[in-house]
Design a protein around this motif. Structure first.
Motif, PDB file in Angstrom:
ATOM      1  N   SER A  60       0.806  -1.223   0.000  1.00 22.07           N
ATOM      2  CA  SER A  60       0.000   0.000   0.000  1.00 22.07           C
ATOM      3  C   SER A  60       0.837   1.270   0.000  1.00 22.07           C
ATOM      4  N   GLY A 235      -7.231   9.060  -2.863  1.00 18.40           N
ATOM      5  CA  GLY A 235      -7.478   7.754  -2.264  1.00 18.40           C
ATOM      6  C   GLY A 235      -6.205   6.932  -2.095  1.00 18.40           C
ATOM      7  N   TYR A 239      -4.682   5.823   1.482  1.00 15.39           N
ATOM      8  CA  TYR A 239      -4.923   4.396   1.703  1.00 15.39           C
ATOM      9  C   TYR A 239      -4.005   3.756   2.755  1.00 15.39           C
ATOM     10  N   TYR A 242      -5.517   4.740   6.132  1.00 17.08           N
ATOM     11  CA  TYR A 242      -6.960   4.564   6.363  1.00 17.08           C
ATOM     12  C   TYR A 242      -7.524   3.535   5.382  1.00 17.08           C
ATOM     13  N   LYS A 243      -7.025   2.322   5.442  1.00 12.21           N
ATOM     14  CA  LYS A 243      -7.370   1.302   4.441  1.00 12.21           C
ATOM     15  C   LYS A 243      -8.868   1.030   4.365  1.00 12.21           C
ATOM     16  N   LYS A 244      -9.515   0.797   5.504  1.00 18.10           N
ATOM     17  CA  LYS A 244     -10.934   0.431   5.503  1.00 18.10           C
ATOM     18  C   LYS A 244     -11.809   1.593   5.027  1.00 18.10           C
ATOM     19  N   ILE A 246     -10.998   4.178   3.163  1.00 16.42           N
ATOM     20  CA  ILE A 246     -10.776   4.469   1.747  1.00 16.42           C
ATOM     21  C   ILE A 246     -11.450   3.425   0.867  1.00 16.42           C
ATOM     22  N   THR A 247     -11.366   2.170   1.261  1.00 14.21           N
ATOM     23  CA  THR A 247     -11.990   1.093   0.478  1.00 14.21           C
ATOM     24  C   THR A 247     -13.499   1.275   0.419  1.00 14.21           C
ATOM     25  N   VAL A 248     -14.083   1.651   1.549  1.00 16.12           N
ATOM     26  CA  VAL A 248     -15.538   1.791   1.628  1.00 16.12           C
ATOM     27  C   VAL A 248     -16.032   3.037   0.901  1.00 16.12           C
ATOM     28  N   THR A 249     -15.249   4.117   0.908  1.00 10.83           N
ATOM     29  CA  THR A 249     -15.727   5.385   0.347  1.00 10.83           C
ATOM     30  C   THR A 249     -15.226   5.665  -1.068  1.00 10.83           C
ATOM     31  N   ILE A 251     -13.830   3.678  -3.506  1.00 14.07           N
ATOM     32  CA  ILE A 251     -14.206   2.768  -4.594  1.00 14.07           C
ATOM     33  C   ILE A 251     -15.609   3.087  -5.116  1.00 14.07           C
TER      34      ILE A 251
END
Length: 466
Positions: A60, A235, A239, A242-244, A246-249, A251
């Motif tokens: 990442s 993003g 990332y 703030y992996k979770k 960024i993935t949730v918002t 994408i």
């Protein structure tokens, strides 16, 4: 044995092109093998199966290196977006079969499969060029103190923007505007990603304003790419921390951008470029039309003919070498002419005119029409020498990007300043793959700019020798 296995793994990159060529008699099957083959190339290269990924940083924390974001944008746009065009040929619209009675245009289908095979070869060669020269980490000769990094990024963002505007006003030097403007955007976005986890309130506020200003400009540019890149880059920078979130918002944001921007851009251009409505009102009208779905059929047409450039590639493939011979090194010679700044050569041929000559010769556009239809990088590689041209030139393309990224990390003390800032900011044109003349000119002068910036940072003691 290790070297033999390594070579074999590189050869796997070319299996999609090889099998697609073997089954060329079945255009649908050939296309699907080539198209799915690019997904295979993404997987085996990004997971480190062909060559182990660099171990100096986590996955990442190195996403801005050429193998990752550059491959995803450049090769993804080149190889994957043609699926809409392919489905359109088979009689689909919005993924639904429109009329089973209408016969498929077999000639168009055959050339679509042919060009997709070219894309597959280009993708494999491009990735090979990156992987062969992907050698991290390099020995560090310079460093920057971590405490000074966030403030330096903010200063680069704030200073490079007005400097870019100044270059825009100077006749003959406007090409430097695009480099420094992109650098300002990347620096501001990276500074924002640094300021948030460090709880630097003032930096966060300033960087947020800069980011929103850039996003505002992107929405008023009349193009979809600046908006998508603005969202994607932020993003990517956020990332690692703030992996979770960024993935949730991010994408869903990117998916929404791909779905809604075609309608927005179409309506914005109709209003703004006609000259009857100003930019602000055009943007509002386009936004209203997008949210109200006033132009339901614009998305599919956009995906088929504008998201992908395969329709133009097909026209070039039909004319070269049947009607127009391969150009050989002519396009590279024209690129050397384009490198000379117009301020030093006022009578220099207009680069746009040089590029459009091959567009007219191939019948892509009429000489009397007022259009700009510049061929993509892979098309110029094909026009230069067919399959061999694609293989050699795309390998050089990937190798050059990779070597510049490594050089940037050497000059600027590592990944953050070297690749994430300088390479991504000054050499962002690698992500897009424009015509030879525009790309080579931009890369040459971006390299000079990179050297100058490094000397400035050394002179101001932000960057220090080890």
């Amino acid at each position: 044995m290790a070297n033999k296995q390594k070579l074999e793994r590189y050869l796997v990159l070319y299996l999609p092109w090889l099998f697609a060529s073997i089954f060329r008699a079945d255009a649908v099957l050939s296309y699907m093998i080539a198209w799915l083959g690019s997904l295979l190339i993404f997987y085996i290269s990004l997971t480190g199966w062909v060559k182990p990924l660099p171990q100096d940083r986590s996955f990442s924390e190195q996403l801005m290196r050429p193998l990752f974001i550059m491959q995803i944008i450049f090769a993804g746009f080149m190889c994957c977006t043609s699926i809409f065009y392919f489905l359109d040929i088979l009689g689909y619209s919005d993924f639904q079969k429109t009329n089973s009675i209408i016969l498929t245009d077999q000639t168009r289908l055959m050339f679509t499969a042919q060009c997709q095979r070219y894309y597959s070869l280009a993708h494999a060669s491009f990735v090979t060029g990156i992987l062969v020269f992907m050698k991290y980490p390099e020995e560090k000769k310079y460093y920057i103190e971590k405490e000074a990094l966030a403030n330096l990024l903010l200063r680069v963002a704030v200073i490079s923007f007005p400097v870019s505007i100044a270059f825009l006003k100077i006749p003959g030097l406007s090409q430097f505007y695009y480099q420094l403007s992109s650098l300002s955007f990347i620096a501001g976005t990276l500074a924002l990603a640094f300021a948030i986890p460090l709880n630097k309130s003032l930096n966060t506020i300033i960087c947020t304003v800069l980011y929103l200003f850039n996003l505002y400009q992107a929405f008023h540019s009349g193009y979809k790419e600046p908006v998508i890149i603005s969202i994607m880059v932020l993003g990517v920078f956020l990332y690692p921390n703030y992996k979770k979130i960024i993935t949730v918002t991010f994408i869903p944001l990117l998916l929404a951008a791909f779905l809604l921007l075609p309608t927005y851009v179409t309506n914005f251009r109709q209003n703004a470029w006609s000259g009857d409505v100003d930019v602000e009102e055009s943007s509002q009208l386009a936004l209203d039309a997008t949210l109200n779905n006033d132009n339901d059929d614009s998305n599919w047409s956009f995906f088929v003919y504008r998201l992908s450039e395969i329709d133009m590639f097909i026209t070039f493939a039909q004319s070269t070498p049947q009607n127009v011979d391969y150009y050989g090194v002519k396009l590279l010679e024209q690129s050397l002419i384009a490198i000379v700044p117009r301020v030093f050569w006022p009578g220099k041929p207009v680069t746009e005119d040089l590029v459009m000559e091959r567009v007219y010769d191939a019948g892509v556009a009429n000489r009397l029409s007022n259009v700009s239809a510049k061929p993509a990088f892979v098309v110029d590689a094909y026009l230069s020498g067919g399959l061999i041209g694609i293989f050699i030139i795309l390998f050089a393309y990937g190798a050059t990007a990779q070597l510049i990224s490594i050089k940037a990390e050497q000059l600027f003390g590592g990944y953050i300043l070297g690749t994430a800032l300088i390479f991504s900011g000054l050499f962002q044109i690698f992500w897009r793959g424009l015509s030879f003349e525009f790309l080579i000119n931009s890369v040459f002068w971006s390299y000079i700019t990179m050297i100058i910036i490094q000397k400035i940072l050394l002179g101001t003691a932000f960057l220090k020798r080890i």
